[in-house]
Write an enzyme that holds these catalytic residues in place. Sequence first.
Site, PDB file in Angstrom:
ATOM      1  N   THR A   1       0.891  -0.987   0.025  1.00 44.51           N
ATOM      2  CA  THR A   1      -0.068  -0.033   0.204  1.00 44.51           C
ATOM      3  C   THR A   1       0.773   1.292   0.020  1.00 44.51           C
ATOM      4  O   THR A   1       0.494   2.485  -0.231  1.00 44.51           O
ATOM      5  CB  THR A   1      -0.655   0.127   1.237  1.00 44.51           C
ATOM      6  OG1 THR A   1      -0.066  -0.149   2.342  1.00 44.51           O
ATOM      7  CG2 THR A   1      -1.714  -1.285   1.166  1.00 44.51           C
TER       8      THR A   1
ATOM      9  N   THR B   1       6.897  -5.549   8.715  1.00 45.49           N
ATOM     10  CA  THR B   1       6.520  -5.246   7.509  1.00 45.49           C
ATOM     11  C   THR B   1       6.899  -3.652   7.414  1.00 45.49           C
ATOM     12  O   THR B   1       6.583  -2.910   8.243  1.00 45.49           O
ATOM     13  CB  THR B   1       5.393  -5.589   6.907  1.00 45.49           C
ATOM     14  OG1 THR B   1       4.217  -4.943   7.731  1.00 45.49           O
ATOM     15  CG2 THR B   1       5.194  -7.041   6.732  1.00 45.49           C
TER      16      THR B   1
ATOM     17  N   ASP C   1       0.513  -3.859  18.592  1.00 49.23           N
ATOM     18  CA  ASP C   1       0.193  -3.226  17.054  1.00 49.23           C
ATOM     19  C   ASP C   1       1.003  -1.798  17.003  1.00 49.23           C
ATOM     20  O   ASP C   1       0.608  -0.967  16.367  1.00 49.23           O
ATOM     21  CB  ASP C   1      -0.896  -3.298  16.550  1.00 49.23           C
ATOM     22  CG  ASP C   1      -0.932  -2.941  15.113  1.00 49.23           C
ATOM     23  OD1 ASP C   1       0.022  -3.258  14.596  1.00 49.23           O
ATOM     24  OD2 ASP C   1      -2.343  -2.624  14.523  1.00 49.23           O
TER      25      ASP C   1
ATOM     26  N   MET D   1     -14.818 -10.179  -1.429  1.00 46.21           N
ATOM     27  CA  MET D   1     -15.260 -11.122  -0.512  1.00 46.21           C
ATOM     28  C   MET D   1     -15.270 -12.513  -0.801  1.00 46.21           C
ATOM     29  O   MET D   1     -16.088 -13.077  -1.293  1.00 46.21           O
ATOM     30  CB  MET D   1     -17.067 -10.644  -0.039  1.00 46.21           C
ATOM     31  CG  MET D   1     -17.591 -11.533   0.719  1.00 46.21           C
ATOM     32  SD  MET D   1     -16.865 -11.666   2.592  1.00 46.21           S
ATOM     33  CE  MET D   1     -17.300 -13.385   3.115  1.00 46.21           C
TER      34      MET D   1
END
Length: 720
Positions: free
Chosen positions: A185, A259, A331, A680
């Site tokens: 991204t 990452t 996180d 989905m």
Amino acid sequence: MKSAKWIVAACAALALAGCKKDSAAEPSSLPTTGVTDAKIAAADPNEWLTYGRDYAEQRFSPLTQISDANVSKLGLAWYADMDTARGQEATPLMHDGTLYVATAWSMVKAFDAKTGALKWSYDPKVPRETLARACCDAVNRGVALYGDKVYVAALDGRLIALDQATGKEVWSKNVVPDAVSYTITGAPRVAKGKVLIGSAGAEYRARGFLAAFDWNTGEELWRFHTVPGNPEKGFENEAMESAAKTWGGKWWELGGGGTVWDSITYDPVTNLVYFGTGNAEPWNPAANGRDKAAGTKGAGDNLYTSSIVAVNADTGEYVWHFQETPEDRWDYDSNAQITTADLTLDGKKQRVVMHAPKNGYFYILDAKTGKFLNGTAWTAQNWTTGIDAVTGRPTINPEARYEVTGKQWVSLPGAGGAHSWQPMSYSQQTGLVYIPANNAGFPYFAEEDWQPSSMGFQTGINSAATAMPAVAEVRQQILGSTTGSLVAWDPVAKKEAWRVDFDGPWNGGTLSTAGNLVFQGNAREQFVAYAANSGRKLWSFPAQTGIIAAPMTYSVDGEQYVAILAGWGGVWDIAPGILASKSGRPRNISRLLVFKLGGTAKLPPAPPMQELVLDPPAFTGTQAQVTRGGSLYGRYCSVCHGDAAISGTLNPDLRHSPAIGSPDAVRSVVIDGALQHNGMVSFKEVVTAADAEAIRQYVLKRANEDKALEGKAAIRPSTT
């Protein structure tokens, strides 16, 4: 034969040492025309050639035509509708009169920067089912320019070079290890002929890396991993061998995380590339024993996750690291933008790295050595009792180790971060850093007997146990404490200079200019200009949609423009459930908005916001189904459809879906993959037909609970 075996062994040794193999192609010559290293370093005020405008990633423009004295006259010059209504996170780039922008699904468009005329458009045709393995929407943060090329990193893991003039594909390389756990991204950066890119995926089964590719051919030149691999296969370099001592269990079986999904900064002064790394995987360190490293110094730290790492730009060799969040279980990615600057600290001018990661501290490090210079909590935090003044190492609050206490822990900041990817800016004029802040907690509860699965997040967290309860008083309290702000931080004085408070979090990145201005879009569908020295609001524009991207500015034919890519989305709209509505329910009307003094263009009327009214079928299940369904929903569904089955505005709110009235309809979607073309995918690998029915009953129960609460205005999603 002996000589042949010796050659093979030597090549293997070189590979393990992290050296360039003899068989690798020589790097291409550096470009002498178009966008060159010299042009990026010079940072022409009229252009915006790289993600943060300059190598330092300061996002400060010396342009002054638009200033605090006349910004009230700013008007829309032109706009362009995007052809995808997902989150828009890119910063446009401008070179030689052309504005380049990446949109959701990794599409690229080139516009005449003065008139808005579309020059070309490129679609990498990312398979829509990729969305199922993308943590947080089909977003893209922008392109890179170098030589005669435009570079975009596609969501499905490709790095693509396009011709700047035509948009035609020049080359495409798959840069991730697999198409199951990795996505991209972030925006590439380019320096010294190398296109730099990492990946996302630290909630899946990814092993983090930063890699460099030849600008002209796309050939890989070097790769630095952020997490050690399987020790039985050897280590690529000494850095990986050292890092392995800080891990326990069989961490490599899940990849380890770490990452490099956003922040990459090249510093020509030190010839280093600094990059931030993501969380360790799984979040819960006890879930796979990654906290059980042998009793060495730093055991359980899980290097090089949640860190800033510096490598040699030419070779990718490790130089230094600073771990901001050892033994990360919250996180607390360190992927927020990394900014370099020359600051005078204690009477001495120093080249420094400035960073405000998720964990709530503002760090200043020596750019050459990585030495900790200072760190200050710039927003509310409770996961530490402080940090060491010499080393910068945090003292972790024992209660924050939720896998040890066995209790729920609500941490500040939350997993969304005090500051996430939305870029901050540093004004050389005021000496202040302008940070988009999220003031929101997050609940953590360790999953007992957790086992990894082949699909979905691999966090080791019991999301069902921490789901927002259908209790009006609890919701009101949590909503009331969830806010956002724009913070002007003085890095030298180590204190806040001013702040602007917002209703909710997840507001846009910032741009500061020599016109004493700070620009920022927000979740209330406004694009705003503030006085950089005081925070006084000077101008705003109704954008008709939430804004999370950062603005930029440029000049063509002596006229200054300000551009922003607008379009609501990203993780905050998708995952936090009812909290996503704290700033209202922003629409997604994805547009590129470009402003100038005296601009007279008008947007078409905005469509009205529709308030959703719950009218679900009756709950017909059992408590056992609800318990099972809640667990499955929390693990596999909540990341897209929202906590406690309450979604934002992008993805379907399952409580309102007509499908929940039919077991067959739910099974066709969840098991048979009837909506795979919309992203989905089928979950038949991890969900049975009975499980699908349990999820349906859980959603029905939740829908009926919320219907009973709808009359309480304090917990109803507001409209804009």
